[in-house]
Enzyme design. Structure first.
Site, mmCIF file in Angstrom:
data_model
loop_
_atom_site.group_PDB
_atom_site.id
_atom_site.type_symbol
_atom_site.label_atom_id
_atom_site.label_comp_id
_atom_site.label_asym_id
_atom_site.label_seq_id
_atom_site.Cartn_x
_atom_site.Cartn_y
_atom_site.Cartn_z
ATOM 1 N N SER A 270 0.845 -1.201 0.000
ATOM 2 C CA SER A 270 0.000 0.000 0.000
ATOM 3 C C SER A 270 0.879 1.249 0.000
ATOM 4 O O SER A 270 2.044 1.179 -0.392
ATOM 5 C CB SER A 270 -0.932 -0.028 1.217
ATOM 6 O OG SER A 270 -1.937 0.939 1.081
ATOM 7 N N ASN A 271 0.335 2.380 0.409
ATOM 8 C CA ASN A 271 1.121 3.614 0.493
ATOM 9 C C ASN A 271 0.611 4.469 1.655
ATOM 10 O O ASN A 271 -0.327 4.066 2.346
ATOM 11 C CB ASN A 271 1.073 4.361 -0.842
ATOM 12 C CG ASN A 271 -0.353 4.650 -1.258
ATOM 13 O OD1 ASN A 271 -1.074 5.373 -0.582
ATOM 14 N ND2 ASN A 271 -0.788 4.063 -2.361
#
Ligand code: C5P
Length: 226
Positions: free
Chosen positions: A32-33
């Site tokens: 993810s981020n």
């Protein structure tokens, strides 16, 4: 909540995406981020306050939904792409504020991957570009976001063209404060006519208003009228 718009006086149907996506590696891990969803949620909140119809497609772990906004929860980039395609038909404008994961695991494991091997390799495949996949949508305003460490203006211009956008909002990363979450931030807005504006040290709530003003302006000289 009372609408600031009279019917027929500029009310739009807005589709807003927000947050990150999660790309499964196995049942307990993902790629993810750092996106928190705050920018997209502030845009949805302000749009609703202005009397627009708003659908918010949200990645996981985002803030409390703004009152009166329809929220469609998604997890991965592929889910988000499907949700955008489904909901865009009824919308005048798509504001793609989500930080979509560029890659996903080529073959996510159904079982938890165990430790033990020294060099575990993870094969990644590129996710489809949701905005680009929409192509030229003659009657819709398409707004993209960009998070860049450098060459803000050049990158924004490139994205505007490549993704057939009406407006790009480029957010700077790498300064004293992080652009993630509720910190004040700096943006550069570039529209399809080449108009450029830079706004420094503003809250995302303030910027949400500025972006929506720009969208209304683009809609007026656009492609369509209500
Ligand atoms: O990741 P990138 O800088 O290209 O993102 C620019 C814009 O494109 C953003 O608005 C983002 O939401 C959108 N995007 C997308 N599909 C992707 C990656 C990004 O629609 N797979």
């Amino acid at each position: 909540m009372k609408s600031r718009l009279r019917p027929g006086s500029g009310r739009m149907s807005l589709l807003v995406t927000a947050g990150s996506t999660r790309e499964k590696i196995d049942p307990v891990r993902f790629i993810s981020n750092y996106s928190t969803g705050v920018f997209g949620y502030e845009i949805a909140r302000e749009a609703k306050k202005r009397g627009h119809r708003v659908t918010l497609i949200s990645g996981p772990a985002c803030p409390e939904p703004p009152p009166g906004v329809k929220v469609v929860e998604v997890e991965s980039a592929l889910d988000m792409g499907r949700a955008v395609k489904k909901h865009i038909k009824k919308c005048d404008c798509l504001i793609m504020a989500a930080a979509v994961s560029d890659w996903r695991a080529a073959s996510p494991s159904k079982r938890k991957i165990k430790r033990g091997r020294k060099n575990k390799k993870l094969e990644l495949v590129e996710n489809p570009d949701i905005l680009r996949g929409l192509g030229k949508m003659e009657k819709k305003i398409l707004v993209g976001f960009a998070l860049e460490t450098e060459r803000l203006a050049d990158n924004a211009a490139e994205k505007l063209k490549k993704k057939n956008l009406d407006l790009v909002v480029a957010n700077k990363i790498g300064g004293k404060t992080s652009p993630f979450g509720r910190n004040p931030t700096e943006i550069l807005m570039l529209d399809r006519f080449g108009n450029k504006s830079i706004l420094r040290n503003r809250t995302k709530r303030e910027l949400a208003g500025v972006i929506l003003d720009k969208v209304s302006e683009l809609k007026l000289d656009n492609k369509f009228s209500v």
